[in-house]
Design a protein around this motif. Structure first.
Motif, short mmCIF file in Angstrom:
data_model
loop_
_atom_site.label_atom_id
_atom_site.label_comp_id
_atom_site.label_asym_id
_atom_site.label_seq_id
_atom_site.Cartn_x
_atom_site.Cartn_y
_atom_site.Cartn_z
N LEU A 68 37.16 52.03 22.00
CA LEU A 68 36.96 52.44 23.35
C LEU A 68 36.55 51.03 24.00
O LEU A 68 35.64 50.55 23.48
N ILE A 69 37.26 50.53 24.85
CA ILE A 69 36.80 49.27 25.58
C ILE A 69 36.01 49.47 26.91
O ILE A 69 36.27 50.21 27.71
N ILE A 70 34.70 49.29 27.15
CA ILE A 70 33.78 49.79 28.08
C ILE A 70 33.56 48.45 28.76
O ILE A 70 33.10 47.29 28.40
N LEU A 71 33.86 48.37 30.15
CA LEU A 71 33.90 47.31 31.28
C LEU A 71 32.92 47.79 32.08
O LEU A 71 32.93 48.45 32.99
N ASP A 72 31.76 46.91 32.20
CA ASP A 72 30.64 46.97 33.26
C ASP A 72 30.81 46.24 34.28
O ASP A 72 31.33 45.06 34.12
N GLU A 73 30.60 46.66 35.47
CA GLU A 73 30.78 46.02 36.81
C GLU A 73 32.06 45.73 37.19
O GLU A 73 32.45 44.52 37.24
N VAL A 74 32.97 46.64 36.87
CA VAL A 74 34.36 46.29 36.99
C VAL A 74 35.09 46.06 38.47
O VAL A 74 36.01 45.45 38.57
N GLN A 75 33.90 46.49 39.17
CA GLN A 75 34.57 46.02 40.62
C GLN A 75 34.45 44.35 40.89
O GLN A 75 34.94 43.82 41.81
N ARG A 76 33.85 43.87 39.61
CA ARG A 76 33.99 42.11 40.09
C ARG A 76 35.47 41.75 39.49
O ARG A 76 35.81 40.63 39.90
N LYS A 77 36.42 42.82 38.82
CA LYS A 77 37.36 42.23 38.51
C LYS A 77 38.66 43.33 39.10
O LYS A 77 39.38 43.66 37.98
N PRO A 78 38.88 43.55 40.31
CA PRO A 78 39.68 44.85 40.78
C PRO A 78 41.33 44.53 40.31
O PRO A 78 41.98 45.46 40.15
N GLU A 79 41.65 43.14 40.26
CA GLU A 79 43.17 42.78 39.98
C GLU A 79 43.32 43.30 38.53
O GLU A 79 44.53 43.40 38.26
N MET A 80 42.49 43.61 37.89
CA MET A 80 42.73 43.98 36.55
C MET A 80 43.31 45.44 36.49
O MET A 80 44.40 45.65 35.36
N PHE A 81 43.41 46.13 37.47
CA PHE A 81 43.97 47.45 37.17
C PHE A 81 45.45 47.43 37.20
O PHE A 81 46.10 48.27 36.76
N THR A 82 46.06 46.55 37.68
CA THR A 82 47.45 46.35 37.60
C THR A 82 47.94 46.52 36.15
O THR A 82 48.99 46.97 36.04
N SER A 83 47.12 45.48 35.47
CA SER A 83 47.70 45.24 34.05
C SER A 83 47.37 46.39 33.11
O SER A 83 48.16 46.76 32.31
N LEU A 84 46.13 47.19 33.59
CA LEU A 84 45.74 48.41 32.63
C LEU A 84 46.73 49.53 32.72
O LEU A 84 47.05 50.13 31.57
N ARG A 85 47.54 49.65 33.85
CA ARG A 85 48.60 50.70 33.77
C ARG A 85 49.78 50.44 32.73
O ARG A 85 49.97 51.42 32.02
N GLY A 86 50.07 49.30 32.51
CA GLY A 86 51.16 49.05 31.45
C GLY A 86 50.64 49.12 30.05
O GLY A 86 51.32 49.84 29.30
N ILE A 87 49.30 48.79 29.80
CA ILE A 87 48.57 49.04 28.64
C ILE A 87 48.41 50.45 28.11
O ILE A 87 48.83 50.85 27.29
N ILE A 88 48.04 51.27 29.16
CA ILE A 88 47.70 52.63 28.88
C ILE A 88 49.25 53.25 28.89
O ILE A 88 49.48 54.12 27.77
#
Length: 387
Positions: A71-91
């Motif tokens: 389980l990858i826990i990412l704290d203060e995730v609003q600091r890197k919002p562009e990450m979410f685009t990549s996460l869709r493909g990973i999931i």
């Protein structure tokens, strides 16, 4: 340590959903809760305010490949919002492999609405959960201590009232001087502190942007920008009016509450419980405290409002459930609550199905017209039972 009710809910959600976003203001206990969860399952925790951790997820695809069994826990995730685009493909890749749940736990200090704008690409792959302060069902100590100090763990569990107040003052200063400039637009700290303090003085009042603007010597647009920011950072609640057409003139401006009672008291320099009881804000403070506690256990199928007319008919909190069921809740600090004519009229206006008065006593009893006087903890339990 106080066990948080949401811990089990987060664990259960991670068992059925690829990712969970846990939102709440800074210092509310998100990291502690996440680390508790990580003790029971293979996990890796990264704080995106740490430059080294931020660098480790610069290529999130590679990082995930190296930790796909955790389980990858990412704290203060609003600091890197562009990450979410990549996460869709990973999931989606993991789903095709048969791993359909428990990939990511995100922690953020901005509102769910704000994060949803960044994470739209994860629709159907993410659940949003908000962590409130420690509430009256979680805290086993005196209710008045919780009301005075508020629900931030470090404040509530301080060794004495002075240390608690010092912590809250430091919290306010840190937000004004560091956190808000990082998370929001550049606003002078002294202007925002004056604004925050004005909201504390009028806790539970109907917002008047023009009046606040005159006091601050800024425009009404600027006041609304300040307010939007405080709402987005989960520091202020904007309670909307119940305005469905019933053939009457209604108050249509929202009510504003500083969400944590302890922060309200720190802004007003209220040190001890006796100071609070003699302060003009005591009624508004108790009202906001009760509302935040009730909304912390609100079922997903319910929406909160208040109701008011220019003629004085008023309900402090209206809960509207699916199926058009409505609860009318009046909030009284007295241990012998007395209800105004305006509450009865308002209940008839909205056709309330159940009527409550939350009061400072310890026992539940029925008043006239089937109105139930009830301690805050009992009404919170009734709401939990509807989940």
């Amino acid at each position: 340590m106080i066990i948080r009710r949401l811990e089990d809910k987060i664990k259960q959600t991670l068992q059925r959903i690829p990712s969970v976003a846990l939102m709440g203001p800074r210092q509310i206990g998100k990291t502690t809760l996440a680390l508790n969860i990580s003790e029971g399952i293979p996990s890796v925790y990264l704080d995106l305010e740490n430059s080294l951790d931020l660098e480790r997820v610069a290529d999130i695809n590679t990082f995930h490949e190296q930790n796909s069994d955790k389980l990858i826990i990412l704290d203060e995730v609003q600091r890197k919002p562009e990450m979410f685009t990549s996460l869709r493909g990973i999931i989606d890749t993991e789903r095709r492999k048969g791993k359909k749940s428990g990939h990511f736990l995100f922690l953020g200090s901005a509102s769910i609405d704000l994060l949803q704008q960044s994470s739209e690409s994860l629709a159907g792959r993410i659940a949003y959960i908000e962590l409130n302060g420690i509430d009256a069902l979680e805290y086993s100590g005196a209710l008045n201590t919780l009301w005075l100090r508020g629900g931030f763990p470090e404040s509530l569990l301080s060794s004495n009232d002075k240390n608690s107040l010092d912590w809250r003052r430091d919290f306010i200063r840190t937000y004004l001087e560091r956190d808000i400039p990082q998370l929001g637009p550049r606003i002078p700290a002294h202007s925002l502190e004056r604004f925050w303090t004005m909201l504390a003085h009028s806790q539970g009042g109907v917002v008047n942007s023009s009046q606040l603007a005159r006091s601050l010597e800024v425009s009404a647009t600027t006041v609304n920008r300040y307010l939007d920011l405080m709402v987005d950072l989960l520091l202020v609640r904007r309670l909307q009016p119940w305005t469905f057409n019933i053939g009457k003139r209604l108050v249509r401006s929202p009510k504003i509450y500083i969400r944590d009672s302890g922060i309200t008291h720190a802004l007003l320099n209220i040190v001890a419980y006796n100071d609070l009881l003699s302060h003009p804000v005591v009624g508004g403070s108790w009202e906001g405290f009760v509302i935040e506690n009730l909304l912390s256990v609100l079922p997903a199928n319910a929406l909160p409002y208040y109701y008011g007319t220019p003629g004085g008919a008023e309900i402090d909190l209206v809960l509207e459930f699916s199926g058009n069921e409505k609860w009318a809740i009046e909030i009284k600090r007295s241990s012998s609550p007395a209800l105004s004519k305006g509450f009865h009229i308002a209940c008839d206006d909205i056709k309330a199905d159940r009527r409550f008065v939350v009061y400072a006593g310890d026992h539940r009893f029925t008043m006239r017209e089937n109105i139930v006087a009830i301690p805050i903890q009992e009404l919170m339990q009734e709401l939990l039972n509807r989940h």
